[in-house]
Design a protein around this motif. Structure first.
Motif, PDB file in Angstrom:
ATOM      1  N   GLU A  25       0.830  -1.199   0.000  1.00 51.45           N
ATOM      2  CA  GLU A  25       0.000   0.000   0.000  1.00 51.45           C
ATOM      3  C   GLU A  25       0.863   1.247   0.000  1.00 51.45           C
ATOM      4  OE1 GLU A  25      -2.197   1.492   3.686  1.00 51.45           O
ATOM      5  OE2 GLU A  25      -3.784   0.409   2.603  1.00 51.45           O
ATOM      6  N   GLY A  26       0.437   2.266  -0.740  1.00 52.01           N
ATOM      7  CA  GLY A  26       1.211   3.488  -0.844  1.00 52.01           C
ATOM      8  C   GLY A  26       1.080   4.387   0.375  1.00 52.01           C
ATOM      9  N   PHE A  27       1.833   5.482   0.366  1.00 49.33           N
ATOM     10  CA  PHE A  27       1.904   6.410   1.484  1.00 49.33           C
ATOM     11  C   PHE A  27       0.531   6.994   1.828  1.00 49.33           C
ATOM     12  CE2 PHE A  27       3.051  10.469   3.526  1.00 49.33           C
ATOM     13  CZ  PHE A  27       4.022  10.054   4.423  1.00 49.33           C
ATOM     14  N   ASP A  28      -0.301   7.198   0.808  1.00 51.95           N
ATOM     15  CA  ASP A  28      -1.617   7.805   1.030  1.00 51.95           C
ATOM     16  C   ASP A  28      -2.680   6.797   1.450  1.00 51.95           C
ATOM     17  OD1 ASP A  28      -1.973   6.429  -1.317  1.00 51.95           O
ATOM     18  OD2 ASP A  28      -2.594   8.173  -2.505  1.00 51.95           O
ATOM     19  N   GLY A  29      -2.314   5.512   1.488  1.00 53.59           N
ATOM     20  CA  GLY A  29      -3.267   4.480   1.892  1.00 53.59           C
ATOM     21  C   GLY A  29      -4.220   4.073   0.795  1.00 53.59           C
ATOM     22  N   GLU A  30      -4.021   4.600  -0.404  1.00 54.76           N
ATOM     23  CA  GLU A  30      -4.925   4.301  -1.515  1.00 54.76           C
ATOM     24  C   GLU A  30      -4.215   3.601  -2.668  1.00 54.76           C
ATOM     25  OE1 GLU A  30      -6.873   7.898  -2.639  1.00 54.76           O
ATOM     26  OE2 GLU A  30      -7.634   8.319  -0.618  1.00 54.76           O
ATOM     27  N   GLY A  31      -3.142   4.223  -3.177  1.00 58.19           N
ATOM     28  CA  GLY A  31      -2.419   3.619  -4.291  1.00 58.19           C
ATOM     29  C   GLY A  31      -1.471   2.517  -3.828  1.00 58.19           C
ATOM     30  N   LYS A  32      -0.633   2.069  -4.755  1.00 57.79           N
ATOM     31  CA  LYS A  32       0.347   1.015  -4.484  1.00 57.79           C
ATOM     32  C   LYS A  32       1.746   1.511  -4.841  1.00 57.79           C
ATOM     33  CE  LYS A  32      -2.508  -2.466  -3.420  1.00 57.79           C
ATOM     34  NZ  LYS A  32      -2.448  -3.209  -2.140  1.00 57.79           N
ATOM     35  N   LEU A  33       2.738   0.885  -4.246  1.00 60.59           N
ATOM     36  CA  LEU A  33       4.115   1.135  -4.656  1.00 60.59           C
ATOM     37  C   LEU A  33       4.328   0.562  -6.053  1.00 60.59           C
ATOM     38  CD1 LEU A  33       4.363   1.573  -1.542  1.00 60.59           C
ATOM     39  CD2 LEU A  33       6.629   0.537  -1.707  1.00 60.59           C
ATOM     40  N   TYR A  34       5.156   1.232  -6.840  1.00 58.63           N
ATOM     41  CA  TYR A  34       5.503   0.715  -8.158  1.00 58.63           C
ATOM     42  C   TYR A  34       6.942   1.102  -8.481  1.00 58.63           C
ATOM     43  CZ  TYR A  34       4.561   5.464  -9.945  1.00 58.63           C
ATOM     44  OH  TYR A  34       4.573   6.815 -10.178  1.00 58.63           O
ATOM     45  N   THR A  35       7.494   0.503  -9.517  1.00 59.27           N
ATOM     46  CA  THR A  35       8.886   0.766  -9.895  1.00 59.27           C
ATOM     47  C   THR A  35       8.940   1.785 -11.026  1.00 59.27           C
ATOM     48  OG1 THR A  35       8.862  -1.137 -11.391  1.00 59.27           O
ATOM     49  CG2 THR A  35       9.727  -1.485  -9.161  1.00 59.27           C
ATOM     50  N   PHE A  36       9.998   2.608 -10.980  1.00 55.16           N
ATOM     51  CA  PHE A  36      10.219   3.630 -11.999  1.00 55.16           C
ATOM     52  C   PHE A  36      11.664   3.479 -12.474  1.00 55.16           C
ATOM     53  CE2 PHE A  36      11.294   7.916 -13.458  1.00 55.16           C
ATOM     54  CZ  PHE A  36      10.195   8.217 -14.253  1.00 55.16           C
ATOM     55  N   PRO A  37      11.882   2.847 -13.642  1.00 58.66           N
ATOM     56  CA  PRO A  37      13.250   2.583 -14.104  1.00 58.66           C
ATOM     57  C   PRO A  37      13.948   3.845 -14.618  1.00 58.66           C
ATOM     58  CG  PRO A  37      11.643   1.797 -15.710  1.00 58.66           C
ATOM     59  CD  PRO A  37      10.867   2.267 -14.537  1.00 58.66           C
TER      60      PRO A  37
END
Length: 268
Positions: A25-37
């Motif tokens: 879960e992301g910092f805002d509690g809504e989105g998700k963590l993802y990778t940015f190459p």
């Protein structure tokens, strides 16, 4: 401004390709963590609403909302711990936020060599922490009974007239406090010198107050060590051995780890 970017940490792109990112879960509690190459580096991020997470708003929450701060700091640490368990990771400080993907990309690229050097340093090594706590009453008793400086002062006082002895004894208490601090520093420094022989790098950090630790004892030492994985067991055995040698001194050693390498990654 479409979104802000919250940066948790950096991992080698090769490792990111081999191991899918866990669902977090992301910092805002809504989105998700993802990778940015970004070339050979992969940033682990999440998106934030630019209005809700404006710089002024975050500063206000950090300074005035302890419950929010504790919850978000715990989330940040837990996310980095999960990354650490799966990758070689350079952890970023709490609330490292970029205004756009472009600014994030530019920042990483301009520090590319520094990031790569950190990856090389961290690979195969673990960060461990040592805190030393002191029961000062117990150590003070030992110092008072066994310190040669104090013993010599007591002998001097015995040779003085009774009236002088009274005032000179008052000075003994001050001398004991002074020798107590010297003995704490001597013992802690000796332990650190022994332990850092196992480390690739070591550093001494600021002690925490009782308001942070919640303990009755004072923290007398706080150090971190970057240890080769093969030397961790020997390091911990040495910690145990050093503590046994301090029996009766009032000092207590507390080793913890491994942790994400907050102290030994050079990108910030």
């Amino acid at each position: 401004m479409d979104k802000k970017i919250y940066l948790y940490g950096l991992i080698p792109a090769a490792e990111a390709d081999q191991q899918p990112l866990p669902s977090v879960e992301g910092f805002d509690g809504e989105g998700k963590l993802y990778t940015f190459p970004i070339d050979d580096i992969t940033a682990v991020v999440c998106d934030l609403d630019p209005n809700e997470y404006a710089e002024e708003s975050i500063e206000q929450k950090i300074n005035n909302d302890l419950e929010w701060l504790q919850k978000k700091a715990f989330h940040h640490h837990e996310a980095l711990t999960l990354l650490y368990n799966n990758y070689t990771v350079i952890p970023l400080k709490f609330c490292t936020i970029y205004n756009s993907e472009e600014s994030l990309q530019q920042s990483i690229k301009s520090n590319g060599d520094k990031v790569e050097n950190s990856f090389q340093l961290l690979k195969g090594n673990e960060e461990w922490n040592l805190k030393i706590y002191c029961d000062e009453d117990q150590l003070k008793q030992q110092v008072s009974q066994n310190n040669t400086t104090i013993e010599e002062k007591r002998k001097e006082i015995k040779e003085l007239p009774p009236g002088r002895q009274f005032f000179e004894r008052k000075k003994i208490d001050h001398l004991i406090e002074k020798e107590l601090d010297k003995e704490k520093d001597r013992l802690c420094d000796h332990i650190h010198e022994q332990l850092k022989t196992y480390a690739v790098q070591a550093d001494v950090k600021k002690n925490w107050g009782k308001d942070v630790t919640g303990l009755k004892e004072n923290m007398s030492w706080n150090s971190v060590y970057l240890l080769p994985v093969a030397k961790v067991e020997a390091f911990l055995a040495k910690v145990e051995s050093e503590e046994k040698g301090l029996d009766g001194s009032g000092l207590r050693l507390e080793a913890s780890g491994p942790w994400p390498a907050y102290h030994f990654s050079s990108f910030s």
